[in-house]
Design an enzyme around this catalytic site. Structure first.
Site, PDB file in Angstrom:
ATOM      1  N   LYS A 208       5.728  -7.933  29.954  1.00 15.89           N
ATOM      2  CA  LYS A 208       6.545  -7.990  31.211  1.00 15.89           C
ATOM      3  C   LYS A 208       7.094  -6.571  31.199  1.00 15.89           C
ATOM      4  CE  LYS A 208       9.326 -10.103  34.283  1.00 15.89           C
ATOM      5  NZ  LYS A 208      10.395 -11.290  34.587  1.00 15.89           N
ATOM      6  N   GLU A 214       8.575  -6.195  19.227  1.00 12.64           N
ATOM      7  CA  GLU A 214       7.398  -6.910  18.511  1.00 12.64           C
ATOM      8  C   GLU A 214       6.402  -6.387  19.100  1.00 12.64           C
ATOM      9  OE1 GLU A 214      10.341  -8.440  19.627  1.00 12.64           O
ATOM     10  OE2 GLU A 214      10.928  -9.626  18.176  1.00 12.64           O
ATOM     11  N   GLY A 280       8.705 -14.556  32.319  1.00 18.84           N
ATOM     12  CA  GLY A 280       7.975 -14.505  31.148  1.00 18.84           C
ATOM     13  C   GLY A 280       7.317 -15.941  30.982  1.00 18.84           C
ATOM     14  N   ARG A 281       7.942 -16.892  30.936  1.00 17.63           N
ATOM     15  CA  ARG A 281       7.695 -18.266  30.232  1.00 17.63           C
ATOM     16  C   ARG A 281       7.007 -19.028  31.785  1.00 17.63           C
ATOM     17  NH1 ARG A 281      12.935 -17.395  30.496  1.00 17.63           N
ATOM     18  NH2 ARG A 281      14.264 -18.610  31.705  1.00 17.63           N
ATOM     19  N   GLU A 366      14.352 -22.003  26.814  1.00 16.65           N
ATOM     20  CA  GLU A 366      14.970 -20.766  27.325  1.00 16.65           C
ATOM     21  C   GLU A 366      15.201 -20.992  28.915  1.00 16.65           C
ATOM     22  OE1 GLU A 366      12.231 -16.956  27.751  1.00 16.65           O
ATOM     23  OE2 GLU A 366      13.152 -16.613  25.878  1.00 16.65           O
ATOM     24  N   HIS A 397       2.057 -39.723  11.112  1.00 17.40           N
ATOM     25  CA  HIS A 397       2.088 -39.975   9.803  1.00 17.40           C
ATOM     26  C   HIS A 397       3.397 -38.883   9.452  1.00 17.40           C
ATOM     27  CE1 HIS A 397      -1.161 -42.651   9.347  1.00 17.40           C
ATOM     28  NE2 HIS A 397      -1.721 -42.063  10.467  1.00 17.40           N
ATOM     29  N   LYS A 521      18.793  -9.452  19.335  1.00 19.06           N
ATOM     30  CA  LYS A 521      17.797  -8.220  19.593  1.00 19.06           C
ATOM     31  C   LYS A 521      18.431  -7.055  19.291  1.00 19.06           C
ATOM     32  CE  LYS A 521      14.537  -9.743  23.291  1.00 19.06           C
ATOM     33  NZ  LYS A 521      14.013  -9.372  24.689  1.00 19.06           N
TER      34      LYS A 521
END
Ligand code: F6P
Length: 558
Positions: A208, A214, A280-281, A366, A397, A521
């Protein structure tokens, strides 16, 4: 800015607190005494069939939760969101993910922007690109068609696309595959490119902001990998022109910052935009879903968007007492604020949804992991529970023991589809039915448990009776759909978007900013020189960090 209503000062909150004081959940008794309970608390939302009856819900609890929603002004806030008011107050932005799935003939103008026209212009561009890649018209620099699309992004620019790609694998075009690189751990890109052919690989750099460390680092690594491989194989010359042509054929971008895309060396003609009013999410249904559109094609992607829209319509128009996202969000408030739940499990009985819990972690945590309200004042109650999960039956399990017999309350959502993508049989047994038997059995076991007398009646030695007792009354919601279609995946995502919104409004928080990820960050950038050997920079760090970095430097072999 409308000040948030403090939920704890409302009449409904007080009544809910009173109800919670005397509350003894009794799912066995409630079902035994009310033959209609399952019917009354089972609702349909779009294609989703949602059974709320195994929750700690009664008519009274539901009515007070709905009264709470009224008192905090949820309906007004919801209307403000879809109309494009700047409800993301800390960033002074509209919050318009619902506009990403409005049909072409809808109308919405916000801050002078014809939102629907812009959304569909971008979708058309994404679809045209998807068509070109799928048909083989888009070729790499050596003339070969694209076989692998690698999406480079992180957070919302990764979790949504990868989750939906995995969920809709049966809809993927044969001969085309997507991979997703997110982590700045160089292992990620090294592993994901190790067996790829640069001639048939196309990268989508998805960010965005187009500033994310990263993603930009991985994009540079991808560019170096592509050019290095092509040049060393003698497939392109080492000239600037040849390299630029290769980048143009093998890189496209998705971003709101098209100027930065150009700076990176990607032709803005090969960039797909979106807008600052998409978080973004909340963005997988924007151009951020380009990898998915390439994989499944425009018709399926349009169905995916239609699914979101169907759930939006339900959230906006359904009677509150039948409004599934509203009720699920309010039930979460009931568990978190009145019964101390600190986490919420999401357990898909659908292997294709194996990344859904990870996707929901960003969406919910977030969004609602906040300690201040949208006007900057402190929250007045707990917020943001931890969302987590794994696909059933794997979770059974592993961690279900704690849900069944642990001391903590963990509400859980179980998700399943009636029709599997792979109808396999094991001899006489339909394997999907074995699978779904677990889905049905687990929610029953959690709700109704097993008493000491029932354990004894099985001949269990008295000494181990306590260990084999299941208290029951563990609340669950069962969400079912006929099949995992693109539309159903869109509906599921929108369902949780609106659940998240509902909780955020009750708590008075801005569910659309994410300042909490900034500090780490910034510190990473400050620490980077110290990690690389700058002693002066290291001396500014705290004692623990200095010691850890020194240990790292002593261990590291170059
Ligand atoms: O660090 C958090 C975050 O800002 C997320 O909200 C976002 O989805 C992610 O980083 C990636 O951001 P971008 O798409 O700008 O690269």
């Amino acid at each position: 800015m409308t000040a948030p209503v403090d939920p704890t000062t409302t009449q409904a909150w007080q009544k809910l607190a009173d109800l919670a004081d005397d509350f003894t959940p009794d799912l066995r008794g409630w079902f035994a005494g009310d033959a209609d309970r399952a019917d009354r608390f089972t609702l349909d939302a779009g294609d989703l069939h949602v059974d709320l009856s195994k929750n700690w819900i009664s008519d009274e609890v539901r009515d007070q939760l709905l009264a709470l929603a009224d008192e905090v002004g949820l309906a007004g806030r919801r209307a403000a969101m879809v109309a494009g008011e700047h409800i993301n107050s800390t960033e002074d932005r509209a919050v318009l993910h619902t506009a990403l799935r409005l049909p072409r003939d809808a109308a919405l103008t916000v801050d002078g922007q014809d939102v629907v026209a812009d959304v569909h212009a971008t979708l058309d561009k994404v679809y045209a690109f998807a068509d070109q890649v799928r048909s083989g018209e888009w070729v790499g620099v050596t003339g070969k068609r694209i076989e692998t699309v690698v999406n480079i992004g992180i957070g919302g620019s990764d979790l949504g696309p990868v989750m939906v790609y995995e969920a809709l694998l049966p809809y993927k075009q044969e001969g085309l595959a997507c991979r997703f690189v997110s982590n700045i751990d160089p292992t990620d890109i090294a592993e994901k490119t190790s067996d790829l052919d640069p001639e048939t690989t196309l990268f989508i750099v998805c960010s965005k902001t187009f500033t994310t460390l990263e993603t930009l680092t991985n994009a540079r690594l991808a560019k170096a990998w592509l050019l290095g491989r092509l040049e060393s194989a003698g497939l392109i010359e080492g000239s600037d022109e040849a390299r630029a042509e290769a980048v143009a054929k093998h890189f496209v971008a998705v971003s709101t910052a098209l100027d930065k895309v150009a700076d990176f060396g990607i032709d803005p003609a090969n960039a797909f935009g979106f807008w600052d009013w998409v978080g973004g999410r909340y963005s997988v249904d924007s151009a951020v879903g380009t990898a998915v559109a390439v994989a499944i094609g425009k018709e399926n992607f349009a169905d995916f968007l239609a699914g979101f829209h169907a759930m939006d319509e339900h959230f906006l128009t359904a009677d509150p007492a039948k409004n599934v996202p509203l009720l699920m969000g309010l039930l979460n408030v009931w568990y978190v604020n009145f019964h101390g739940a600190a986490s919420h499990a999401v357990l898909p009985y659908a292997q294709y949804l194996h990344r859904f819990p990870a996707y929901l972690q960003q969406l919910t945590m977030e969004s609602n992991g906040k300690s201040v309200r949208w006007d900057g004042s402190e929250v007045t109650t707990d917020t943001g529970e931890v969302f987590w999960g794994e696909p059933g039956t794997n979770g059974q399990h592993a961690f279900y023991q704690l849900i069944h017999q642990g001391t903590r309350l963990i509400p859980a959502d179980f998700i399943a589809v009636a029709n599997p993508a792979h109808a396999l049989r094991d001899g006489d047994a339909d394997v999907h039915e074995l699978f779904l038997s677990n889905f049905f059995a687990q929610t029953a076991a959690l709700a109704f448990g097993k008493t000491a007398d029932e354990v004894r009646a099985e001949g269990t030695a008295e000494a181990i009776v306590p260990a084999r007792v299941f208290e029951g009354n563990r609340p669950t919601t069962s969400i079912m759909a006929s099949a995992l279609t693109p539309s159903v995946v869109g509906q599921l995502i929108a369902l949780y978007e609106h659940i998240t919104f509902t909780q955020g409004i009750v708590w008075g928080i801005d569910s659309f900013d994410q300042w909490g990820v900034e500090l780490g960050k910034k510190l990473a950038l400050q620490i980077a020189p110290a990690v690389s050997g700058d002693d002066q920079a290291l001396s500014h760090q705290d004692g623990s960090t200095q010691s850890l970095v020194r240990w790292y430097r002593a261990q590291r072999r170059h």
